[in-house]
Design an enzyme around this catalytic site. Structure first.
Site, PDB file in Angstrom:
ATOM      1  N   ILE A 172       0.823  -1.220   0.000  1.00  0.00           N
ATOM      2  CA  ILE A 172       0.000   0.000   0.000  1.00  0.00           C
ATOM      3  C   ILE A 172       0.856   1.269   0.000  1.00  0.00           C
ATOM      4  CG2 ILE A 172      -2.020  -1.092   1.040  1.00  0.00           C
ATOM      5  CD1 ILE A 172      -1.129   0.043   3.756  1.00  0.00           C
ATOM      6  N   LYS A 198       2.417  -4.825   3.489  1.00  0.00           N
ATOM      7  CA  LYS A 198       3.532  -3.892   3.658  1.00  0.00           C
ATOM      8  C   LYS A 198       3.046  -2.449   3.477  1.00  0.00           C
ATOM      9  CE  LYS A 198       6.600  -2.137   0.845  1.00  0.00           C
ATOM     10  NZ  LYS A 198       6.766  -0.798   1.440  1.00  0.00           N
ATOM     11  N   GLU A 272      -4.335  -0.788  -8.208  1.00  0.00           N
ATOM     12  CA  GLU A 272      -5.019   0.506  -8.178  1.00  0.00           C
ATOM     13  C   GLU A 272      -3.919   1.550  -8.314  1.00  0.00           C
ATOM     14  OE1 GLU A 272      -6.002   3.884  -7.174  1.00  0.00           O
ATOM     15  OE2 GLU A 272      -6.569   3.191  -5.174  1.00  0.00           O
ATOM     16  N   CYS A 306      -5.052   9.579  -5.545  1.00  0.00           N
ATOM     17  CA  CYS A 306      -4.981   9.119  -6.955  1.00  0.00           C
ATOM     18  C   CYS A 306      -6.194   9.560  -7.738  1.00  0.00           C
ATOM     19  CB  CYS A 306      -4.764   7.613  -7.065  1.00  0.00           C
ATOM     20  SG  CYS A 306      -5.142   6.728  -5.591  1.00  0.00           S
ATOM     21  N   GLU A 403       0.416  12.686 -13.816  1.00  0.00           N
ATOM     22  CA  GLU A 403      -0.033  12.810 -12.428  1.00  0.00           C
ATOM     23  C   GLU A 403       1.011  13.585 -11.618  1.00  0.00           C
ATOM     24  OE1 GLU A 403      -0.204   9.184 -10.047  1.00  0.00           O
ATOM     25  OE2 GLU A 403      -2.136   9.843  -9.277  1.00  0.00           O
TER      26      GLU A 403
HETATM   27  P1  ADP Z   1       4.152   6.276  -4.589  1.00  0.00           P
HETATM   28  O1  ADP Z   1       4.605   7.035  -5.785  1.00  0.00           O
HETATM   29  O2  ADP Z   1       2.716   6.433  -4.246  1.00  0.00           O
HETATM   30  O3  ADP Z   1       5.108   6.297  -3.438  1.00  0.00           O
HETATM   31  P2  ADP Z   1       5.093   3.662  -5.151  1.00  0.00           P
HETATM   32  O4  ADP Z   1       4.483   2.842  -6.226  1.00  0.00           O
HETATM   33  O5  ADP Z   1       6.504   4.078  -5.279  1.00  0.00           O
HETATM   34  O6  ADP Z   1       4.069   4.827  -5.043  1.00  0.00           O
HETATM   35  O7  ADP Z   1       4.925   2.960  -3.732  1.00  0.00           O
HETATM   36  C1  ADP Z   1       3.758   2.291  -3.347  1.00  0.00           C
HETATM   37  C2  ADP Z   1       4.159   1.071  -2.546  1.00  0.00           C
HETATM   38  O8  ADP Z   1       4.873   0.172  -3.389  1.00  0.00           O
HETATM   39  C3  ADP Z   1       5.086   1.360  -1.386  1.00  0.00           C
HETATM   40  O9  ADP Z   1       4.697   0.542  -0.302  1.00  0.00           O
HETATM   41  C4  ADP Z   1       6.446   0.972  -1.923  1.00  0.00           C
HETATM   42  O10 ADP Z   1       7.359   0.605  -0.927  1.00  0.00           O
HETATM   43  C5  ADP Z   1       6.102  -0.214  -2.789  1.00  0.00           C
HETATM   44  N1  ADP Z   1       7.061  -0.520  -3.861  1.00  0.00           N
HETATM   45  C6  ADP Z   1       7.972   0.297  -4.444  1.00  0.00           C
HETATM   46  N2  ADP Z   1       8.666  -0.360  -5.399  1.00  0.00           N
HETATM   47  C7  ADP Z   1       8.180  -1.623  -5.438  1.00  0.00           C
HETATM   48  C8  ADP Z   1       8.462  -2.799  -6.222  1.00  0.00           C
HETATM   49  N3  ADP Z   1       9.378  -2.799  -7.167  1.00  0.00           N
HETATM   50  N4  ADP Z   1       7.748  -3.924  -5.991  1.00  0.00           N
HETATM   51  C9  ADP Z   1       6.781  -3.938  -5.043  1.00  0.00           C
HETATM   52  N5  ADP Z   1       6.475  -2.881  -4.270  1.00  0.00           N
HETATM   53  C10 ADP Z   1       7.152  -1.736  -4.453  1.00  0.00           C
END
Ligand code: ADP
Length: 495
Positions: A172, A198, A272, A306, A403
């Site tokens: 999330i 997580k 999402e 979002c 965005e």
């Molecule tokens: P935002 O731009 O909203 O921070 P992210 O997509 O970077 O969005 O992060 C959303 C969630 O995805 C966070 O919990 C982040 O730690 C996790 N995340 C980032 N990179 C990865 C990855 N390669 N695989 C899975 N989860 C990830």
């Protein structure tokens, strides 16, 4: 420039004539430990990685706590605990029993609502008014709602038997930390799955508080496991071979990485992702109400939403009037201490996100759009951005296509229904949209032809656990909330 001066004067008038006395929420109700371990198998366990990282208050840059950094071995431990709980207890107990546990979580969230709201605000920077009146009650409502479904799945899926999938890996973001955890955990538990969740690295604290609540609710060990960490931890969850379903909310870029990672496996996935919602004002709309809705749509939670209404389309005949009203309203928004109950706009969630927003402000100016920001003073420490609008924006401009995820609105104009539908749909995203008009027939025409998962009419940013939420196109797939939100967590068998 002339308009800006006028609004500055207006701001001064507000400041001197009607200052609000500070009304800060006390921090004393919030108990934050200096250090948090991982929540695995119903216990707090030190990370095998032996690593920790700090989480700060983005409004002051002060460190709040440090949390464990889970590595692939920690993820494996949590998945084993979740699998064991799934096989030995959770899938076996009666649906009625499952419902009681979920109901209990909802009740304890309500009991601890004040503490949760304060911690959400401290860790994420959002105004206390929002965390108190929106995030925390809506999180509790999601647990209540799905507790209700747990023993009624045969009515949700008539003539089918709904079987759980197994272990759900859930990742999330930082914009609604507790609420996103509730959106993910509640339907998974109601349908008999177990969970490894997580939270985002900048906002882990309310998910850890939720782990305490889950302990207090006496859930069987391993049913919910909460691992803190960054992108690598998320990737280890996504790639773990014993996970049956991935639910992700976050950026479109990471969503694409996840989709590639699960391709060819039998993992189910829902994503999402981002959005660039069109908020459309017709000339027959009640303009003051529409302006208020636009302000809520883009400045709510600092635009860290979002489904934020980040593209405003105004019918040409009322554009001048709407822009003037918007500017005037922006000057009365209170930006500052998120713990103050009068604050409308809090801190930007992280230094990195502020840099992204500032990059877009620069891009907007260099694309030739006209930028207007409110004249408010910003605190010296922390991460802040004034509410900002761009006028003279072209459909092809990056600030109208990409965005920004901050309190920044791009304003465009239109003349006819067909033109605005074409423009609104001309986006890689399709999460949400808004329509403001006096005519019911126009609302139906627009909502039928616009490609967005949620379309609000004469309102914006309304959420309810009974209502499904999710996107078209690059905004992702799968629905969360409502009856639809059960579907991604079940296998349906004919009976
Ligand atoms: P935002 O731009 O909203 O921070 P992210 O997509 O970077 O969005 O992060 C959303 C969630 O995805 C966070 O919990 C982040 O730690 C996790 N995340 C980032 N990179 C990865 C990855 N390669 N695989 C899975 N989860 C990830």
């Amino acid at each position: 420039m002339a308009t800006k001066k006028k609004s500055n004067t207006l701001k001064l008038k507000f400041d001197t004539a009607w200052p609000y006395a500070p009304a800060p929420e006390s921090r004393s109700a919030a108990q934050i430990k200096d250090r948090y371990e991982l929540f695995i198998n119903g216990e707090w366990q030190a990370p095998l990685s032996k690593k920790y990282f700090g989480t700060i208050n983005p409004a002051t840059e002060e460190k709040l706590s440090e949390v464990a950094m889970a590595n692939a071995a920690d993820v494996d431990k949590a998945v084993k605990a979740a699998r064991n709980a799934y096989e030995k207890t959770w899938r076996k107990i009666s649906a009625k029993e499952r419902a009681k546990y979920i109901f209990r979580i909802a009740r304890i969230i309500q009991e601890k609502a004040r503490e949760l709201a304060i911690i959400e605000t401290l860790d994420g920077g959002k105004p206390i008014r929002e965390s108190r009146d929106f995030d925390v009650p809506t999180a509790a409502n999601h647990f209540f709602y799905y507790a209700g479904w747990a023993d009624k799945l045969e009515y949700a899926f008539l003539n089918k038997k709904a079987e759980p999938l197994g272990v759900a890996g859930q990742i999330i973001p930082w914009n609604f930390p507790l609420l996103m955890a509730a959106w993910k955990i509640a339907p998974a538990l109601a349908t008999g799955n177990t969970v490894v969740l997580k939270p985002a690295e900048t906002t882990p604290l309310t998910a850890l508080k939720l782990a305490e609540i889950i302990q207090e609710a006496d859930l069987p060990p391993g049913v919910v496991n909460i691992l803190t960490g960054a992108g690598e931890t998320g990737a280890a969850i996504v790639n773990h071979p014993d996970i049956n379903k991935i639910a992700f909310t976050g950026s479109t870029d990471v969503g694409k990485i996840i989709q590639r990672a699960v391709a060819g496996t039998n993992k189910r996935v829902t994503l999402e992702l981002g959005g660039k919602a069109a908020n459309i004002i017709f000339e027959d709309a009640p303009l003051d109400q529409a302006v208020e809705g636009v302000i809520n749509g883009i400045f709510f939670n600092q635009g860290h939403v979002c489904c934020a209404g980040s593209r405003l389309y105004v019918q040409e005949s009322v554009a001048k009037q709407v822009i003037r009203k918007l500017k005037d309203r922006m000057e009365s928004l209170i930006v500052g201490d998120p713990l103050d109950k009068n604050t409308d706009i809090g801190a930007i969630n992280s230094k990195q996100q502020l840099a992204t927003i500032n990059k877009y402000l620069q891009i907007g100016r260099s694309e030739g759009a006209e930028m207007y920001e409110s004249a408010c003073k910003l605190p010296n420490k922390g991460f802040w951005c004034r509410p900002t609008i761009f006028t003279n924006v072209a459909q092809s401009n990056r600030i109208a296509q990409e965005e920004i995820f901050g309190p920044v609105l791009s304003i465009l104009t239109f003349r006819t229904d067909d033109e605005v539908i074409e423009k609104a749909n001309n986006s890689p995203y399709g999460l949400s949209a808004g329509v403001w008009t006096d005519k019911g027939s126009k609302i139906f025409n627009m909502t039928k032809r616009m490609r967005a998962g949620v379309i609000w009419a004469n309102t914006f940013n309304k959420f309810d656990p009974t209502s499904p939420f999710g996107g078209y196109k690059e905004s992702g797939f799968g629905r969360e909330g409502g009856l639809h939100g059960l579907l991604p967590y079940v296998e349906l068998k004919n009976i």
